[in-house]
Design a protein around this motif. Sequence first.
Motif, PDB file in Angstrom:
ATOM      1  N   ALA A 188     121.705 -39.211  87.349  1.00 35.49           N
ATOM      2  CA  ALA A 188     120.326 -39.997  87.206  1.00 35.49           C
ATOM      3  C   ALA A 188     119.895 -39.785  85.692  1.00 35.49           C
ATOM      4  O   ALA A 188     119.522 -41.119  85.378  1.00 35.49           O
ATOM      5  CB  ALA A 188     119.281 -39.378  88.123  1.00 35.49           C
ATOM      6  N   ASP A 189     120.174 -39.167  85.102  1.00 35.66           N
ATOM      7  CA  ASP A 189     119.901 -38.908  83.666  1.00 35.66           C
ATOM      8  C   ASP A 189     120.607 -39.702  82.931  1.00 35.66           C
ATOM      9  O   ASP A 189     120.201 -40.569  81.941  1.00 35.66           O
ATOM     10  CB  ASP A 189     120.012 -37.520  82.989  1.00 35.66           C
ATOM     11  N   ARG A 190     122.058 -39.671  83.373  1.00 31.75           N
ATOM     12  CA  ARG A 190     122.880 -40.476  82.384  1.00 31.75           C
ATOM     13  C   ARG A 190     122.452 -42.175  82.523  1.00 31.75           C
ATOM     14  O   ARG A 190     122.748 -42.815  81.846  1.00 31.75           O
ATOM     15  CB  ARG A 190     124.442 -40.311  83.120  1.00 31.75           C
ATOM     16  N   LEU A 191     122.285 -42.290  83.913  1.00 35.66           N
ATOM     17  CA  LEU A 191     121.932 -43.642  83.981  1.00 35.66           C
ATOM     18  C   LEU A 191     120.587 -44.146  83.457  1.00 35.66           C
ATOM     19  O   LEU A 191     120.461 -45.278  83.146  1.00 35.66           O
ATOM     20  CB  LEU A 191     121.637 -43.928  85.692  1.00 35.66           C
ATOM     21  N   ALA A 192     119.528 -43.240  83.368  1.00 39.45           N
ATOM     22  CA  ALA A 192     118.313 -43.501  82.727  1.00 39.45           C
ATOM     23  C   ALA A 192     118.798 -43.782  80.995  1.00 39.45           C
ATOM     24  O   ALA A 192     117.971 -44.725  80.540  1.00 39.45           O
ATOM     25  CB  ALA A 192     117.322 -42.457  82.765  1.00 39.45           C
ATOM     26  N   ASP A 244     127.157 -35.202  78.286  1.00 36.33           N
ATOM     27  CA  ASP A 244     128.657 -35.121  78.469  1.00 36.33           C
ATOM     28  C   ASP A 244     128.958 -33.921  77.767  1.00 36.33           C
ATOM     29  O   ASP A 244     128.861 -33.521  76.674  1.00 36.33           O
ATOM     30  CB  ASP A 244     129.101 -36.177  78.436  1.00 36.33           C
ATOM     31  N   ARG A 245     130.479 -33.428  78.271  1.00 30.02           N
ATOM     32  CA  ARG A 245     131.257 -32.525  77.402  1.00 30.02           C
ATOM     33  C   ARG A 245     131.907 -33.117  76.284  1.00 30.02           C
ATOM     34  O   ARG A 245     132.113 -32.345  75.335  1.00 30.02           O
ATOM     35  CB  ARG A 245     132.350 -31.845  78.408  1.00 30.02           C
ATOM     36  N   CYS A 302     137.934 -38.201  73.099  1.00 27.18           N
ATOM     37  CA  CYS A 302     137.860 -36.779  73.650  1.00 27.18           C
ATOM     38  C   CYS A 302     138.322 -35.881  72.916  1.00 27.18           C
ATOM     39  O   CYS A 302     137.740 -34.649  72.483  1.00 27.18           O
ATOM     40  CB  CYS A 302     138.540 -36.534  74.966  1.00 27.18           C
ATOM     41  N   ALA A 303     139.572 -36.043  72.463  1.00 26.26           N
ATOM     42  CA  ALA A 303     140.249 -35.150  71.415  1.00 26.26           C
ATOM     43  C   ALA A 303     139.674 -34.948  70.164  1.00 26.26           C
ATOM     44  O   ALA A 303     139.987 -34.213  69.504  1.00 26.26           O
ATOM     45  CB  ALA A 303     141.658 -35.454  71.542  1.00 26.26           C
ATOM     46  N   GLU A 304     138.941 -36.010  69.786  1.00 29.38           N
ATOM     47  CA  GLU A 304     138.617 -36.120  68.151  1.00 29.38           C
ATOM     48  C   GLU A 304     137.288 -35.329  67.677  1.00 29.38           C
ATOM     49  O   GLU A 304     137.597 -34.465  66.902  1.00 29.38           O
ATOM     50  CB  GLU A 304     138.252 -37.671  67.942  1.00 29.38           C
ATOM     51  N   THR A 305     136.155 -35.524  68.417  1.00 24.66           N
ATOM     52  CA  THR A 305     135.050 -35.131  67.672  1.00 24.66           C
ATOM     53  C   THR A 305     134.219 -34.118  68.600  1.00 24.66           C
ATOM     54  O   THR A 305     132.996 -33.776  68.054  1.00 24.66           O
ATOM     55  CB  THR A 305     134.190 -36.066  67.087  1.00 24.66           C
ATOM     56  N   THR A 306     134.567 -33.856  69.751  1.00 22.30           N
ATOM     57  CA  THR A 306     133.936 -32.701  70.396  1.00 22.30           C
ATOM     58  C   THR A 306     133.699 -31.427  69.587  1.00 22.30           C
ATOM     59  O   THR A 306     132.531 -31.018  69.688  1.00 22.30           O
ATOM     60  CB  THR A 306     134.568 -32.491  71.920  1.00 22.30           C
TER      61      THR A 306
END
Lengths: 424, 424
Positions: free
Chosen positions: B10-14, B98-99, B123-127
């Motif tokens: 729900a947070d993501r949708l908001a 998100d991760r 995903c692989a780049e900047t987390t």
Amino acid sequence: MPSHEQQTQADRLARLALNHAVEPADQHLGRLLEAHGPRRVLAAIRAGQLPDLDADPARRDRLADRCAGLRLRLEPGRVEAGLAAAEAVGARFVTPLDRDWPARLDDLGPQRPIGLWVAGNWCAETTARGDDAAHPQPLSIVGARACSGYGSHVAGLLGADLASAGACVVSGAAIGIDAAAHRGALAVGGSTIAVLACGIDRVYPRVHESLLRAIAQRGAVLSELPPGAAPTRFRFLHRNRLIAALGVGTVVVEAARRSGSLLTARLAGELGRAVMAVPGPVTSEQSVGAHELIRDGAILVATAAQVQEACANLADAPPTPARPSRARAADTSDEPPAVGRARTRARPGRAASAEPADPVEELVLEALFGAQTGTAKTSAGADVVALARATGLGPDAVFAALGRLAACGRVAKSGGGWVSVRGH
Amino acid sequence: MPSHEQQTQADRLARLALNHAVEPADQHLGRLLEAHGPRRVLAAIRAGQLPDLDADPARRDRLADRCAGLRLRLEPGRVEAGLAAAEAVGARFVTPLDRDWPARLDDLGPQRPIGLWVAGNWCAETTARGDDAAHPQPLSIVGARACSGYGSHVAGLLGADLASAGACVVSGAAIGIDAAAHRGALAVGGSTIAVLACGIDRVYPRVHESLLRAIAQRGAVLSELPPGAAPTRFRFLHRNRLIAALGVGTVVVEAARRSGSLLTARLAGELGRAVMAVPGPVTSEQSVGAHELIRDGAILVATAAQVQEACANLADAPPTPARPSRARAADTSDEPPAVGRARTRARPGRAASAEPADPVEELVLEALFGAQTGTAKTSAGADVVALARATGLGPDAVFAALGRLAACGRVAKSGGGWVSVRGH
């Protein structure tokens, strides 16, 4: 009892004699001069009693040897010949006792020159310490001999703009950046000073004969070396300290990685002067040294206005007690002459691998090279006394250095004398 | 009671809905988000009750107006259209929940993006935060659009050398230095990220269509703007803060005096990132800004190794409590959106004399200009509601700004709406 004027006159004459015997930046002699005055030091050398002036017994042996070396240089008639040669080129001898002595050189402490030979409009140029608005503010511009067109262009611009703004451009009259800076100042009718690494009666480099004449006409040419003295690497090194000390700041315009200009800039910093560098393309080898200097804390300058701003900011800054006010005051080495090891890193034109660590050895090698190619050429090689005379070192120090150099194959005995071996 | 996962969803949708309504770097909304979470903020906007979330009565009036403006942007179907447009170009929405959210952006505090649209190997780049050796260290390279051949050459070299050394080159995909840096990284098979100032489904500049495709294939393209969003000056300005925050350091390669790159560099410094600049000829207008930056304390860098050294030194340095860890944390202004006045000095492409001091006025002018030339073209001029929708400001704020702009002759009434007057 002699009058004050008579004493001054005698001190001046003693400095004149010592100027012909002592190599530049000899801080051990400089300390004795500070403690005892030129007349006593000169008399002690003549009497072979220099060691008596030093209270430290550990230094006496070495001083006795130095004394013998310096006595060899106090040849009769040498001072008179020097004065005549200077007069022939319109130069005169100035000492710290004189009104037109540049007081900034006093910041060099025991490495202060014994005296200066000056030609041109000296009086008006540099007696002020820069805090006097009536006199042009001296600013040093140094840089690579093998400069790029960009470097030459920027040095010329800076020289012209600084001179137009009322500054006096100080440099070394070398090919490259030096010449461009002098010419820039001359082109706008400005003031400029050339500091030589040879006798003031010599023209070096030869191609700058007309440039040096123009500088002497419009500004001044000066040298701490006695007339007739040849330019040697050692003398170039120590000439740089005068350029660093004379300016309120030093600007490096193009310098390769190990350029001698970086040494001048570093010394200017030690003397509390503004240290500045002009950037250039990172793709240019000639700007590598300037960029390193900026990375080490020098102020990046792109215009004459920024140069003057940096110097003004320095003047406004409160004195920093942490910074030694006298150059190399912390250097307690007693080895004459004083080419500090820290400085050898930036010697001009040397490959790192070929660097001899010992300044005495280097002086001896340089003198040997001069004996083999110069006017004092001998087919039999140079003997220890000749080398002592050429270097101003004591015979014992020369002999010890020859032994160390022979051990690593850099010199050899030849016909009763010594010669340098290939590669030098 | 909903599960944790349901809440996250729900947070993501908001955040997705808010992303379509709120302009970048809106720190007032950002503070409300930090305090109340996205669902409560969204619900408050929908209910017209945003002022209830702020305890300070002085801000309530202004918040009521903002709330009206934001409601205009929460049109039905807009989120769905955005998701479809993103899917069509292979992009997805990433939020701080998100991760693979780039944690470095959290340093932006209340100016942290509500979410990011990403395409490519995100995903692989900047987390990683760069302290993880397994991930490429992101390094930002920025500079002039109108760069010289020298600047383009150096940016390409740096991009290639940094990418070869394992770094990920972050830039803005603009013509000039940006493109050269991206291409340098791509040429050695390295990793690179383009941060856009428009919707991720748009190609801007058009000439970089193939470059952007290559970046998405090898690295990643990202934007905080919703799909379809047009690039505006305001958005370019705030895109820069993402480039500054994503890199462990920012290198400026060529920047004229008032270049937007200088803004990015200054922001990087405020965020505690390494600030670096490449010098160039002092005779080049394109290097003036880089030189000023170095004079202001940026590190001069000539090679990729020096860039990495500067970033490593920064990582080794102890935390400095004097430097605010969150950008603009000291900025207590409540004016949304947060284009601080200090920043306007370096706005790209503006002459100093024409600079409007007020960011709200500038947004309104920009929206009017868009209305007169863009797809939403109206012959009758734009009305206040349309301008509120276009800017994300409240109708009252838009009306007040129009009044001030009309008073100085920059806008005028025309056929029931407003038009900008010549010169804008």
